[in-house]
Design a protein around this motif. Structure first.
Motif, mmCIF file in Angstrom:
data_model
loop_
_atom_site.group_PDB
_atom_site.id
_atom_site.type_symbol
_atom_site.label_atom_id
_atom_site.label_comp_id
_atom_site.label_asym_id
_atom_site.label_seq_id
_atom_site.Cartn_x
_atom_site.Cartn_y
_atom_site.Cartn_z
ATOM 1 N N SER A 1 8.203 -11.980 -7.653
ATOM 2 C CA SER A 1 7.335 -12.823 -6.835
ATOM 3 C C SER A 1 7.494 -14.302 -7.164
ATOM 4 N N LYS A 2 8.166 -14.632 -8.278
ATOM 5 C CA LYS A 2 8.398 -16.032 -8.660
ATOM 6 C C LYS A 2 9.588 -16.641 -7.923
ATOM 7 N N LYS B 1 10.487 -17.783 -5.003
ATOM 8 C CA LYS B 1 9.816 -18.164 -3.763
ATOM 9 C C LYS B 1 10.766 -18.365 -2.583
ATOM 10 N N LYS C 1 2.257 -5.376 -4.903
ATOM 11 C CA LYS C 1 1.647 -6.201 -3.855
ATOM 12 C C LYS C 1 2.129 -7.647 -3.933
ATOM 13 N N GLU C 2 2.629 -8.055 -5.128
ATOM 14 C CA GLU C 2 3.107 -9.431 -5.319
ATOM 15 C C GLU C 2 4.298 -9.768 -4.428
ATOM 16 N N ILE C 3 4.983 -8.750 -3.910
ATOM 17 C CA ILE C 3 6.097 -9.007 -2.991
ATOM 18 C C ILE C 3 5.588 -9.745 -1.756
ATOM 19 N N ASN D 1 3.982 -12.270 -1.696
ATOM 20 C CA ASN D 1 4.026 -13.717 -1.933
ATOM 21 C C ASN D 1 5.381 -14.323 -1.578
ATOM 22 N N LEU D 2 6.359 -13.482 -1.281
ATOM 23 C CA LEU D 2 7.705 -13.966 -0.950
ATOM 24 C C LEU D 2 7.760 -14.289 0.540
ATOM 25 N N THR D 3 7.152 -15.375 0.915
ATOM 26 C CA THR D 3 6.946 -15.674 2.330
ATOM 27 C C THR D 3 8.218 -16.066 3.075
ATOM 28 N N GLU E 1 -0.379 -6.470 1.579
ATOM 29 C CA GLU E 1 0.165 -7.832 1.419
ATOM 30 C C GLU E 1 1.559 -7.986 2.050
ATOM 31 N N LEU F 1 7.707 -7.229 -11.394
ATOM 32 C CA LEU F 1 6.659 -8.048 -10.795
ATOM 33 C C LEU F 1 7.074 -9.511 -10.699
#
Length: 234
Positions: free
Chosen positions: A183-184, A186, A204-206, A208-210, A229, A180
């Motif tokens: 996701s940090k 970035k 779903k935290e993936i 956040n990798l915009t 997501e 998880l």
């Protein structure tokens, strides 16, 4: 013994003890501070010791590349697969891909604190990923693809890799859930975890990798639905 003498002795003992304690503290503090400072100082010799620890973990070097070239009598920056750069003259890239090496990964890799590229592609390294890789804050490119690494990927590795752009771990035998903490990262642009034995769902935290442009997860044992997501990855 007189009461007066007893009273004087009782009053002097605390003073003597305090004086002795002050002397001991005054003597020890400089050494304690020096040890702390020395523990934080790193230089090219730190990198050298980390690389020699890696060399010691290699059990098969078919072309004798490390055996002959990674010599203590020569500069680290002249060793095959090593690139030094920057005003600090530290190891910035370690690329020993396609050497046919067999061995394990030492925790000392985490001491290569100026490393931006770490690539061991297409060898036969086995065992687990050392969680000390979390210390490589400057790391941008991490590739251990086409090896025989196993076990779970430590969550802690991705806690402190803010500059990571490429993570390539495909074609190993890694297992467990997808971390998880990914996701940090970035700035991650390429995520390749295909052809391992990862299980569970796609976090779903993936989403956040915009900055993500490529994601490869095939050839695993993932299940469940694709999280909505993922649609954030434009």
């Amino acid at each position: 013994m007189s009461k007066a003498h007893t009273k004087t002795t009782q009053h002097s003992n605390p003073m003597e003890r305090n004086l002795s304690l002050c002397i001991v503290i005054a003597f020890l503090v400089p050494f304690s501070t020096l040890s702390s400072v020395n523990a934080e100082v790193t230089d090219i010799s730190t990198d050298k010791q980390a690389l020699l620890a890696l060399k010691a973990r290699v059990s098969h070097d078919p072309s004798n590349i490390l055996a002959n070239n990674w010599s203590t009598s020569s500069s680290v920056c002249s060793w095959t697969g090593i690139t030094c750069a920057g005003r600090h003259h530290r190891v910035r890239a370690l690329n020993i891909s396609n050497f046919g090496l067999t061995g394990t990964l030492p925790p000392q890799l985490g001491n290569l604190s100026f490393l931006a590229t770490l690539t061991f592609r297409n060898n036969s390294f086995y065992g687990s990923l050392p969680e000390e890789l979390a210390h490589l804050r400057r790391l941008k490119h991490l590739s251990f693809s086409f090896n025989r690494l196993s076990g779970e990927v430590p969550e802690r590795i991705f806690d402190n890799l803010p500059n990571l752009e490429v993570l390539a771990l495909h074609f190993n035998t890694l297992q467990g859930k997808l971390p998880l903490t990914l996701s940090k990262c970035k700035k991650l642009q390429e995520l390749s975890l295909s052809f391992n034995f990862f299980t569970g769902t796609i976090p779903k935290e993936i989403g956040n990798l915009t900055q993500l442009k490529w994601m490869y997860l095939g050839g695993n044992k993932l299940q469940g639905t694709i999280p909505k997501e993922i649609g954030n990855l434009t």
